[in-house]
Design a protein around this motif. Structure first.
Motif, mmCIF file in Angstrom:
data_model
loop_
_atom_site.group_PDB
_atom_site.id
_atom_site.type_symbol
_atom_site.label_atom_id
_atom_site.label_comp_id
_atom_site.label_asym_id
_atom_site.label_seq_id
_atom_site.Cartn_x
_atom_site.Cartn_y
_atom_site.Cartn_z
ATOM 1 N N TYR A 106 -0.802 -6.796 -2.246
ATOM 2 C CA TYR A 106 0.309 -5.540 -1.884
ATOM 3 C C TYR A 106 0.743 -5.302 -3.151
ATOM 4 O O TYR A 106 1.303 -4.123 -3.541
ATOM 5 C CB TYR A 106 1.059 -5.914 -0.870
ATOM 6 N N SER A 107 1.262 -6.276 -3.866
ATOM 7 C CA SER A 107 2.064 -6.305 -5.378
ATOM 8 C C SER A 107 1.600 -5.315 -6.292
ATOM 9 O O SER A 107 2.214 -4.617 -6.925
ATOM 10 C CB SER A 107 2.580 -7.567 -5.580
ATOM 11 N N TYR A 110 2.510 -1.850 -5.069
ATOM 12 C CA TYR A 110 3.865 -1.505 -5.054
ATOM 13 C C TYR A 110 4.175 -1.388 -6.263
ATOM 14 O O TYR A 110 5.335 -0.665 -6.641
ATOM 15 C CB TYR A 110 4.433 -2.774 -4.352
ATOM 16 N N LEU A 385 6.479 -5.878 4.334
ATOM 17 C CA LEU A 385 5.495 -4.726 3.452
ATOM 18 C C LEU A 385 5.609 -3.300 4.183
ATOM 19 O O LEU A 385 5.325 -2.448 3.191
ATOM 20 C CB LEU A 385 4.368 -5.456 3.626
ATOM 21 N N SER A 389 6.357 0.040 1.982
ATOM 22 C CA SER A 389 5.477 1.201 2.118
ATOM 23 C C SER A 389 6.197 2.274 2.459
ATOM 24 O O SER A 389 5.916 3.518 1.769
ATOM 25 C CB SER A 389 4.098 0.957 3.028
ATOM 26 N N HIS A 392 8.117 3.294 -0.585
ATOM 27 C CA HIS A 392 7.383 3.929 -1.865
ATOM 28 C C HIS A 392 7.049 5.364 -1.304
ATOM 29 O O HIS A 392 6.922 6.065 -2.138
ATOM 30 C CB HIS A 392 6.052 2.847 -1.566
ATOM 31 N N THR A 424 0.700 3.274 7.940
ATOM 32 C CA THR A 424 2.113 2.348 7.780
ATOM 33 C C THR A 424 2.805 2.585 9.242
ATOM 34 O O THR A 424 3.103 1.549 9.557
ATOM 35 C CB THR A 424 2.831 3.391 6.887
ATOM 36 N N THR A 501 0.596 5.478 1.187
ATOM 37 C CA THR A 501 0.332 4.664 -0.013
ATOM 38 C C THR A 501 -0.832 4.366 -0.171
ATOM 39 O O THR A 501 -1.920 4.574 0.552
ATOM 40 C CB THR A 501 1.585 3.116 0.147
ATOM 41 N N MET A 505 -1.938 -1.124 -0.696
ATOM 42 C CA MET A 505 -0.758 -1.823 0.047
ATOM 43 C C MET A 505 -0.851 -1.452 1.481
ATOM 44 O O MET A 505 -0.590 -2.309 2.461
ATOM 45 C CB MET A 505 0.259 -0.801 -0.276
ATOM 46 N N THR A 506 -1.947 -0.743 1.798
ATOM 47 C CA THR A 506 -2.207 -0.361 3.386
ATOM 48 C C THR A 506 -3.104 -1.474 3.997
ATOM 49 O O THR A 506 -3.250 -2.011 5.003
ATOM 50 C CB THR A 506 -2.951 0.893 3.591
#
Length: 708
Positions: A106-107, A110, A385, A389, A392, A424, A501, A505-506
């Protein structure tokens, strides 16, 4: 490869990644995150192999995986360092490995990997965006590689804590995470709020750690060992239970357990050391997920679970644990209902849910607490997380409107994101329903329901009532958060331009949402109406094997189930109907100052502890003790020392040392040098004459000596 060797290797890849990123690849973003994710993947793979080997072992609690080596001598014996995987650590290893891997992946998204560097971005500050083809786009994090180095070290600390077979090495992992939390909460060190939050977290948790270290020292002095398996032997436990500590009527086991629990109060943010956790939101969102779900705060509950056979020996200690856990669960839930920052709601939710687990342990519900620890890790990591999202997506809107004054984390600036960010939304909804204990289909329902059942069956009606009210508030503020964030119409122009995103991330959101639903099925009580018995209550059988005496499952009663259904569904319904038409904070009737300001606990600490400590340091320690007493005492020696020095110089140094040993030796050397220079005429004939005379003299002496 043997299982024991594999366990030794589990924490090593993240540690190696930390050093390689720091020393070698820090200039290369792609290589840095590849190393970090690759290390997390290796640890995940090893953890999964160990976990699935563990669940295939019959009566695994009696035959855990263990290995140790001599570390340092302690007289006639050795202090050993080793690894231990029993049912408890196997399950914790399972969820830690999954959460860490998802957070690492995820990072990448992000921190906007692949995006251009912002012209005005500065190290130590969040990126502000960049211009690409005339359009404002997100910019990559300036300290991208540094971030992956730090979270790799964080993962190493947690994995070390989980696999350790003794209290000391567990404490080493505990402290590594404390260091990393300081570094990551203050990751954007250019912001004063981030620096202050990092210091606050570090110092607050150190208070608990000092007491924990005292408990470890007392444990070693009383038991002569720090090995879990040796401590939990019947002989050692019996000895600790009957030895009086001399403190508040506690046994040695009770005092040791209380001191160790104070460490958990700091690490797991229980009242009154809870104040650091909401401010930890200053760090990047993956940090929030690491701290609040997968690692740091979970470590506090894990420590109590790990030491439960010892802690449970004293009823007074258990009462204190139940009291603090129950109060914290309700206290934090009441604050969460008035927070507008999407991450701060989750922060207080975390404090509250940890209180649920601590209260469960205080009443002896070991299995229920462990169950909720695992399910909570999955759905709370998902929620954090998911909030990242959302933020973001809102930041994309901010870049579109160029309105940098808008707070992208304020839920009243959102609304209508359901259609803008569908993945999300649905994953956040699953996580929110799991947190609320939505019946039957979420893991949170089964774990929270088991805590209610245990409290009811054991006769702890006050704890039951407090936790039930806290659960109602949990469902309420969760639905408030979902409604304000995703439902209705967009309240700002920025929310209208938010969008979903990237896959990095998803994808973690989808994976974690699966666990937030399905993991609860492993712990369905056998006597639950209709569903009980369809799947075996695997979790209870497996985790119960950690204890010497396998705990019995609570007898089924309809009352806890009915209460669980009412508080979950009632709270969700009330949250939706109360906020479906609310558009501004002024319309929110819960925007009460004492709730928004967290009961003024921080202000109380400022007035009662911090300001008096600063005054004491300035006026007593510095001005009175240092400047007046210590400096004054030292200044008394000044004149006398000067006089003694003058006497030594005038009557010893100059006339004796200088004259005879310093200047005297120099004068003598000078005199000899002057005399000897007369022999250096440069005439060869004179040198030959001197040589001939020397030969005759030496020959004469030799001849005389030989005749003699």
């Amino acid at each position: 490869m043997t299982t024991e060797l594999l366990i030794w290797l589990i924490p090593l890849p993240p540690a190696l990644a930390f050093f390689l990123i720091t020393l070698v690849t820090n200039k290369n973003k792609a290589l840095s995150h590849s190393l970090a994710i690759g290390a997390a993947l290796l640890s995940w793979l090893a953890a999964m192999i160990v976990f699935f080997r563990a669940i295939r072992v019959e009566h695994f609690g009696e035959r855990p995986f263990a290995s140790s080596i001599n570390w340092f001598p302690t007289g006639a014996t050795w202090f050993k360092i080793g690894v231990l995987i029993d049912p408890l650590s196997a399950l914790v290893l399972f969820f830690v490995a999954w959460c860490v891997l998802m957070i690492f992946l995820y990072s990448v998204g992000y921190h906007n990997f692949g995006q251009p560097q912002g012209a005005h971005d500065r190290a130590g500050l969040p990126p502000h965006g960049a211009l690409q083809h005339g359009h404002a786009v997100p910019s990559v994090e300036p300290l991208y590689s540094r971030f992956f180095a730090f979270i790799s070290l964080f993962a190493f600390g947690m994995l070390t804590l989980v696999v350790s077979d003794n209290v000391l090495i567990m404490f080493v992992g505990w402290e590594i995470m404390g260091l990393c939390s300081y570094l990551l909460i203050g990751f954007w060190y250019g912001k004063d709020s981030a620096k202050n939050a990092a210091i606050k977290a570090f110092l607050t948790t150190r208070i608990g750690d000092v007491f924990m270290l005292l408990g470890i020292a007392y444990l070693y002095s009383a038991a002569q060992t720090l090995s879990f398996r040796e401590i939990f032997s019947e002989q050692v436990l019996h000895t600790l239970a009957i030895i009086p500590s001399g403190v508040f009527g506690l046994s040695a086991a009770g005092l040791i357990g209380l001191l160790l629990f104070i460490g958990t109060i700091g690490k797991s943010a229980q009242f009154p050391l809870h104040v650091w956790l909401p401010d930890a939101m200053e760090g990047p969102t993956p940090v929030s997920a690491m701290i609040h779900a997968a690692t740091m705060v979970s470590a506090g509950v894990y420590a109590v679970l790990r030491m439960f056979p010892l802690i449970s020996l004293d009823e007074k200690t258990m009462f204190i644990i139940a009291l603090i856990g129950g109060f914290t669960a309700l206290f934090a839930a009441t604050i969460a209902i008035a927070q507008n920052d999407i991450k701060r709601v989750l922060a207080y939710s975390t404090i509250s849910q940890l209180g649920f687990m601590i209260a469960a342990l205080g009443i002896g519900a070991y299995v229920a607490a462990a169950f909720h620890l695992v399910t909570h890790a999955f759905f709370k990591a998902l929620l954090f997380l998911g909030s990242g999202s959302v933020i973001h997506g809102m930041e994309h809107g901010v870049l579109h409107t160029n309105n940098h004054a808008l707070d992208p984390q304020d839920m009243f600036n959102m609304g209508g994101l359901k259609n803008k960010m569908p993945i999300t939304f649905w994953t956040f909804l699953i996580g929110g329903f799991a947190l609320s204990g939505f019946p039957l289909v979420t893991a949170g329902f089964w774990s929270k329901d088991e805590i209610f059942a245990e409290a009811w069956s054991r006769g702890h009606l006050i704890v039951f009532s407090v936790l039930a009210f806290a659960a109602f508030l949990t469902a309420f503020y969760t639905m408030r958060q979902i409604t304000l964030t995703f439902l209705g119409e967009a309240r700002t122009e920025e929310a209208k331009h938010a969008h979903e995103t990237r896959w990095t991330m998803t994808t973690p959101l989808i994976v974690l949402s699966v666990f937030a639903v399905t993991f609860g099925w492993l712990g369905i009580p056998e006597h639950f109406p209709l569903l009980g018995g369809i799947l075996p209550n695997w979790f209870h059988e497996f985790i119960g094997g950690t204890l010497a005496h396998h705990p019995e499952a609570a007898e089924f009663s309809p009352i806890p189930l009915i209460v669980s259904l009412i508080v979950a569904l009632g709270g969700l319904a009330l949250g939706y109907f109360a906020y479906r038409h609310v558009k501004t904070p002024q319309e929110d009737k819960l925007q009460l100052n004492f709730l928004k300001n967290k009961y003024y606990i921080d202000e109380l600490y400022e007035a009662v502890l911090i300001k008096p400590a600063n005054w004491l340091a300035e006026n007593i320690v510095y001005k009175l003790m240092d400047m007046t007493l210590i400096n004054g005492f030292l200044h008394l020696f000044g004149p006398s020392t000067k006089g003694v020095g003058s006497v030594i110089r005038n009557y010893f140094d100059i006339p004796i040392i200088n004259k005879f040993f310093g200047d005297g030796s120099a004068d003598l050397t000078y005199w000899f040098g002057g005399k000897l220079t007369r022999t250096q005429t440069g005439k060869i004939q004179q040198y030959l004459l001197y040589s001939l005379i020397a030969i005759f003299v030496i020959g004469g002496l030799a001849y005389w000596l030989l005749l003699a």
